[in-house]
Enzyme design. Structure first.
Site, mmCIF file in Angstrom:
data_model
loop_
_atom_site.group_PDB
_atom_site.id
_atom_site.type_symbol
_atom_site.label_atom_id
_atom_site.label_comp_id
_atom_site.label_asym_id
_atom_site.label_seq_id
_atom_site.Cartn_x
_atom_site.Cartn_y
_atom_site.Cartn_z
ATOM 1 N N ASN A 287 0.842 -1.202 0.000
ATOM 2 C CA ASN A 287 0.000 0.000 0.000
ATOM 3 C C ASN A 287 0.875 1.250 0.000
ATOM 4 O O ASN A 287 1.909 1.299 0.661
ATOM 5 C CB ASN A 287 -1.011 -0.004 1.145
ATOM 6 N N GLU B 238 0.388 5.206 0.548
ATOM 7 C CA GLU B 238 -0.551 6.249 0.971
ATOM 8 C C GLU B 238 -0.107 7.617 0.490
ATOM 9 O O GLU B 238 1.017 7.790 -0.008
ATOM 10 C CB GLU B 238 -0.685 6.199 2.506
ATOM 11 N N TYR C 40 -5.557 11.660 1.138
ATOM 12 C CA TYR C 40 -5.837 10.251 1.431
ATOM 13 C C TYR C 40 -6.385 9.398 0.272
ATOM 14 O O TYR C 40 -5.871 8.308 0.024
ATOM 15 C CB TYR C 40 -6.778 10.125 2.628
ATOM 16 N N CYS D 235 -4.128 0.675 -2.340
ATOM 17 C CA CYS D 235 -3.925 -0.552 -1.566
ATOM 18 C C CYS D 235 -2.847 -1.424 -2.210
ATOM 19 O O CYS D 235 -2.555 -1.298 -3.406
ATOM 20 C CB CYS D 235 -5.212 -1.364 -1.528
ATOM 21 N N GLU E 80 -3.015 -4.547 -2.995
ATOM 22 C CA GLU E 80 -3.524 -5.448 -4.037
ATOM 23 C C GLU E 80 -3.595 -4.747 -5.386
ATOM 24 O O GLU E 80 -3.258 -5.317 -6.421
ATOM 25 C CB GLU E 80 -4.923 -5.960 -3.671
ATOM 26 N N CYS F 149 -10.523 -3.305 -4.332
ATOM 27 C CA CYS F 149 -9.475 -4.241 -4.785
ATOM 28 C C CYS F 149 -10.089 -5.536 -5.317
ATOM 29 O O CYS F 149 -9.589 -6.119 -6.274
ATOM 30 C CB CYS F 149 -8.501 -4.533 -3.654
HETATM 31 N N1 THU Z 1 -5.225 -1.489 2.578
HETATM 32 C C1 THU Z 1 -4.674 -2.306 1.650
HETATM 33 O O1 THU Z 1 -3.550 -2.089 1.192
HETATM 34 N N2 THU Z 1 -5.405 -3.364 1.238
HETATM 35 C C2 THU Z 1 -6.658 -3.638 1.652
HETATM 36 O O2 THU Z 1 -7.290 -4.523 1.125
HETATM 37 C C3 THU Z 1 -7.258 -2.878 2.741
HETATM 38 C C4 THU Z 1 -6.530 -1.681 3.163
HETATM 39 C C5 THU Z 1 -4.457 -0.323 3.008
HETATM 40 C C6 THU Z 1 -5.055 1.010 2.623
HETATM 41 C C7 THU Z 1 -4.451 1.909 3.648
HETATM 42 O O3 THU Z 1 -3.166 2.309 3.195
HETATM 43 C C8 THU Z 1 -4.268 1.019 4.859
HETATM 44 O O4 THU Z 1 -4.358 -0.317 4.399
HETATM 45 C C9 THU Z 1 -5.303 1.239 5.948
HETATM 46 O O5 THU Z 1 -6.597 1.106 5.450
#
Ligand code: THU
Length: 157
Positions: A61, A63, A67, A72, A74, A115
């Protein structure tokens, strides 16, 4: 009125019960959590995708201060995989995460809705099921396909 039920088959395995390749992907997805950029949530997710040419692509992920601009693990992995290997098809995806305490999460982590939709696109493109493995600390959920994670999915009309 009629009713139907949608059932999702989930195998629960220990690390030792996974195949050699599955174990390798788990290790790579876990390693990818260390390349996550998560200064806002401190939740580090990693994904490893096995392609039919046996290439493995990982993502984490990423960020952003704005935001919604972040993405993510995936989607990082699946977009990168198809951008790098447009002629290869997905065989399996493994997802792992570390929580705000820095430890791998106890319970298997599941992909968000966006995702699931993105991954489904690559499963459809593959023309066959893409196995999904969700990693907890000592427990792994094995799902037969992406579509099993997204029943009644939106598809092209
Ligand atoms: N996140 C993912 O990378 N994959 C997911 O399926 C759920 C959430 C990340 C997004 C964000 O950077 C952090 O987890 C908190 O939600």
């Amino acid at each position: 009125m009629k009713k139907f039920e949608i059932k999702v088959p989930v195998d629960v395995a220990s690390f030792d019960e996974l195949s050699e390749m599955e174990q390798r992907l788990v290790v790579m997805a876990r390693e990818a959590t260390h390349r996550s950029y998560a200064p806002y949530s401190h939740f580090c997710v990693g994904a490893a995708i096995l392609l039919d040419g046996e290439q493995i692509v990982t993502g984490s992920n990423q960020e952003n201060v704005a935001y919604p601009s972040g993405t993510c693990a995936e989607r990082t992995a699946c977009f990168y995989a198809h951008a790098q290997y447009p002629d290869s098809r997905f065989k399996m995806i493994v997802i792992a995460a570390r929580g705000t305490d820095g430890e791998f999460v106890e319970n298997p982590v599941a992909p968000c809705g966006a995702c699931r939709q993105a991954l489904l696109e690559y499963e459809t493109l593959a023309g066959h099921d893409v196995k999904v493995i969700l990693c907890g600390k000592d427990k792994f959920y094995i799902l037969p396909s992406v579509k099993s994670l997204l029943p009644l999915a939106f598809v092209e009309f």
